[in-house]
Each structure stands twice: as C-alpha cells, then as structure tokens.
Design a protein around this motif. Sequence first.
Motif, PDB file in Angstrom:
ATOM      1  N   ASP A  10     -16.176 -49.316  15.353  1.00 47.36           N
ATOM      2  CA  ASP A  10     -15.352 -48.550  16.279  1.00 47.36           C
ATOM      3  C   ASP A  10     -15.535 -47.077  15.907  1.00 47.36           C
ATOM      4  N   ALA A  11     -15.127 -46.177  16.812  1.00 48.01           N
ATOM      5  CA  ALA A  11     -15.289 -44.748  16.544  1.00 48.01           C
ATOM      6  C   ALA A  11     -13.942 -44.067  16.300  1.00 48.01           C
ATOM      7  N   ASP A  12     -13.128 -43.917  17.358  1.00 47.29           N
ATOM      8  CA  ASP A  12     -11.858 -43.209  17.246  1.00 47.29           C
ATOM      9  C   ASP A  12     -10.934 -43.876  16.232  1.00 47.29           C
ATOM     10  N   ASP A  13     -10.475 -43.083  15.272  1.00 45.87           N
ATOM     11  CA  ASP A  13      -9.536 -43.515  14.231  1.00 45.87           C
ATOM     12  C   ASP A  13     -10.124 -44.533  13.262  1.00 45.87           C
ATOM     13  N   THR A  14     -11.437 -44.739  13.357  1.00 43.59           N
ATOM     14  CA  THR A  14     -12.149 -45.530  12.354  1.00 43.59           C
ATOM     15  C   THR A  14     -13.157 -44.648  11.627  1.00 43.59           C
ATOM     16  N   LEU A  15     -13.963 -43.922  12.392  1.00 46.26           N
ATOM     17  CA  LEU A  15     -14.938 -42.996  11.809  1.00 46.26           C
ATOM     18  C   LEU A  15     -14.438 -41.555  11.827  1.00 46.26           C
ATOM     19  N   TRP A  16     -13.619 -41.221  12.809  1.00 47.42           N
ATOM     20  CA  TRP A  16     -13.050 -39.871  12.858  1.00 47.42           C
ATOM     21  C   TRP A  16     -11.627 -39.933  13.380  1.00 47.42           C
ATOM     22  N   GLU A  17     -10.873 -38.875  13.072  1.00 44.25           N
ATOM     23  CA  GLU A  17      -9.483 -38.796  13.505  1.00 44.25           C
ATOM     24  C   GLU A  17      -9.434 -38.546  15.007  1.00 44.25           C
ATOM     25  N   ASN A  18      -8.500 -39.210  15.667  1.00 47.06           N
ATOM     26  CA  ASN A  18      -8.383 -39.041  17.110  1.00 47.06           C
ATOM     27  C   ASN A  18      -6.928 -39.056  17.564  1.00 47.06           C
ATOM     28  N   ASN A  19      -6.240 -40.151  17.332  1.00 49.13           N
ATOM     29  CA  ASN A  19      -4.909 -40.284  17.919  1.00 49.13           C
ATOM     30  C   ASN A  19      -3.896 -39.326  17.313  1.00 49.13           C
ATOM     31  N   VAL A  20      -4.139 -38.871  16.082  1.00 47.51           N
ATOM     32  CA  VAL A  20      -3.207 -37.912  15.496  1.00 47.51           C
ATOM     33  C   VAL A  20      -3.162 -36.642  16.341  1.00 47.51           C
ATOM     34  N   VAL A  21      -4.311 -36.254  16.932  1.00 48.87           N
ATOM     35  CA  VAL A  21      -4.353 -35.081  17.809  1.00 48.87           C
ATOM     36  C   VAL A  21      -3.599 -35.371  19.100  1.00 48.87           C
ATOM     37  N   PHE A  22      -3.818 -36.574  19.662  1.00 52.27           N
ATOM     38  CA  PHE A  22      -3.102 -36.966  20.881  1.00 52.27           C
ATOM     39  C   PHE A  22      -1.591 -36.987  20.632  1.00 52.27           C
ATOM     40  N   GLU A  23      -1.175 -37.476  19.466  1.00 56.09           N
ATOM     41  CA  GLU A  23       0.254 -37.568  19.179  1.00 56.09           C
ATOM     42  C   GLU A  23       0.891 -36.187  19.080  1.00 56.09           C
ATOM     43  N   ARG A  24       0.170 -35.217  18.533  1.00 54.47           N
ATOM     44  CA  ARG A  24       0.706 -33.858  18.476  1.00 54.47           C
ATOM     45  C   ARG A  24       0.932 -33.314  19.883  1.00 54.47           C
ATOM     46  N   VAL A  25      -0.030 -33.558  20.772  1.00 52.72           N
ATOM     47  CA  VAL A  25       0.082 -33.075  22.148  1.00 52.72           C
ATOM     48  C   VAL A  25       1.221 -33.801  22.872  1.00 52.72           C
ATOM     49  N   ILE A  26       1.340 -35.104  22.644  1.00 54.97           N
ATOM     50  CA  ILE A  26       2.424 -35.861  23.270  1.00 54.97           C
ATOM     51  C   ILE A  26       3.782 -35.338  22.812  1.00 54.97           C
ATOM     52  N   ALA A  27       3.919 -35.041  21.531  1.00 56.22           N
ATOM     53  CA  ALA A  27       5.182 -34.512  21.023  1.00 56.22           C
ATOM     54  C   ALA A  27       5.510 -33.180  21.685  1.00 56.22           C
ATOM     55  N   GLN A  28       4.509 -32.327  21.875  1.00 55.57           N
ATOM     56  CA  GLN A  28       4.737 -31.047  22.539  1.00 55.57           C
ATOM     57  C   GLN A  28       5.141 -31.261  23.996  1.00 55.57           C
ATOM     58  N   PHE A  29       4.472 -32.214  24.658  1.00 56.28           N
ATOM     59  CA  PHE A  29       4.799 -32.487  26.058  1.00 56.28           C
ATOM     60  C   PHE A  29       6.228 -32.995  26.197  1.00 56.28           C
ATOM     61  N   LEU A  30       6.630 -33.934  25.342  1.00 53.13           N
ATOM     62  CA  LEU A  30       7.968 -34.508  25.452  1.00 53.13           C
ATOM     63  C   LEU A  30       9.035 -33.460  25.153  1.00 53.13           C
ATOM     64  N   GLY A  31       8.708 -32.513  24.272  1.00 50.61           N
ATOM     65  CA  GLY A  31       9.627 -31.402  24.038  1.00 50.61           C
ATOM     66  C   GLY A  31       9.723 -30.485  25.244  1.00 50.61           C
ATOM     67  N   TRP A  32       8.603 -30.260  25.900  1.00 53.01           N
ATOM     68  CA  TRP A  32       8.553 -29.440  27.119  1.00 53.01           C
ATOM     69  C   TRP A  32       9.294 -30.126  28.263  1.00 53.01           C
ATOM     70  N   LEU A  33       9.167 -31.457  28.331  1.00 57.39           N
ATOM     71  CA  LEU A  33       9.777 -32.228  29.419  1.00 57.39           C
ATOM     72  C   LEU A  33      11.233 -32.539  29.075  1.00 57.39           C
ATOM     73  N   ASP A  34      12.040 -31.537  29.123  1.00 59.42           N
ATOM     74  CA  ASP A  34      13.453 -31.721  28.813  1.00 59.42           C
ATOM     75  C   ASP A  34      14.116 -32.572  29.905  1.00 59.42           C
ATOM     76  N   HIS A  35      15.135 -33.321  29.501  1.00 61.52           N
ATOM     77  CA  HIS A  35      15.825 -34.181  30.467  1.00 61.52           C
ATOM     78  C   HIS A  35      17.300 -34.230  30.087  1.00 61.52           C
ATOM     79  N   PRO A  36      18.198 -34.110  31.067  1.00 59.89           N
ATOM     80  CA  PRO A  36      19.633 -34.035  30.752  1.00 59.89           C
ATOM     81  C   PRO A  36      20.220 -35.333  30.207  1.00 59.89           C
ATOM     82  N   ALA A  37      19.586 -36.470  30.494  1.00 61.44           N
ATOM     83  CA  ALA A  37      20.191 -37.753  30.104  1.00 61.44           C
ATOM     84  C   ALA A  37      19.343 -38.561  29.127  1.00 61.44           C
TER      85      ALA A  37
END
Length: 229
Positions: A10-37
């Motif tokens: 396999d390549a992603d997350d076996t030979l090189w880092e991948n999802n850690v970068v995606f997770e950083r972006v997801i965390a930023q997006f979820l912070g940007w996507l504020d929701h009242p409830a």
Amino acid sequence: MRREQVLVFDADDTLWENNVVFERVIAQFLGWLDHPALGLPERRAVLDEIQAANAVTHGYGSGMLIRSFADCATRLRGRPVTAAETAEIAALAAVLIDHQVELVPGAADTLARLGVRHRLLLLTKGDAEEQRRKIDASGLAPYFQALEIVPEKDDAAYRRLITAYGLDPAESWMIGNSPKSDILPARRAGMNAVFIPHAHTWVLEHGEVDASDPGVLHLGALTELVDHF
C-alpha cells in the motif's frame, strides 16, 4: 536463503504520511463550520457520512474531500454554499495538493533491502493523477516492478492483480495499514497480509482483523519487514 515472494505495498500511510494531513485540514474545516446546535463530534459524524457516500460515487482524494466539505456546509447551513464560502473551502484544502510527501521512517532502505530477494509491487487507490504525483514525489517508484493505481481496493481488484501478474496467492503478501482496503480483501482473495497499523488511519478504513488468522502478520513498523522476509 529466504525463498522469493511477492510483496505488494500500500502507499498512503504505509510508505508515506497521508491521512495526518487530511485530518489537520478536516479539523480546520470543522472549526470554520460553526453551528449553533452541533458540537465538533456531531459535525464530524455528518462529514464522515457524506464522505462515505461521496467515495462511492467520486472516489478518493482531495477532490472528494473538498466536495464533501461543500456538501456538509450545505446540509448544516440549510442552503447552498456561496462563492465566497467555496473559495474559503478551497483555501483550507490547498495544502492537500501542495504538501510535500513525507516518507515513513526507513521506507526507502526497507524497500531497497527487500527488493534484493523479493518481487515488489505497489497497489494504491484514489485519483490517478493525485496518486501518481505522490508516487513521483516519494522517489520510491524505482523499487517496484509495477505500479497499480485503482479506484477501489476491493476483492475484485486483488483478483485482477493476481491474474495480471501471475501471482501465486500463497506466496504473495499485501502490506498495509487499512483493514478495509489492504488486509481483509487481500485475505478474501487468497493472499497473505501484513498489517502495520497507523495511528492516523482514516476512520472509513477501519475494520476488524482476526488476531488468530495465521495468514496475517502483525507488525509495529515498516522496518520490521526485513526481519520476516
């Protein structure tokens, strides 16, 4: 002498880092996507649901994630995203396209040592152009006899691989971090597998690996392969 075997990586997350970068972006997006409830866990659950559906139709990679961000914002805000919001989402995700490939420790040396005595293949899934860019940037392509990029790593993909390269499943091993894409379908296709868990494996790639399965070798790091093959 250890007998020659076929080692499929396999390549992603076996030979090189991948999802850690995606997770950083997801965390930023979820912070940007504020929701009242909805708190962060609830917003993440909605995004995971949307990604799972979009992956079936649109495949994997940064393009699918950007689409999922827009779909998630549309659902939670109850209206289509604006042009300004679309631009903000694209800016958040730009790092997914521009980031440098970071090899896992010992990747190149491990492949070099294994390639002396075994046949090495690469099998990765996702957007073909995006995966090719990462393969080229990694500098690892010369270690492999063949590079395969597929839209999905399911049972059929492994059976096609076995047929295309004349593999003996009993002498072939799939090496990866994902139970869903690397370990379980390879085993169902008759291959052996090496499971190397990664702390940041994407939640949609999780699955249960039978600890008692003699056809699965469990390792803690990629570099440990040279002690077994």
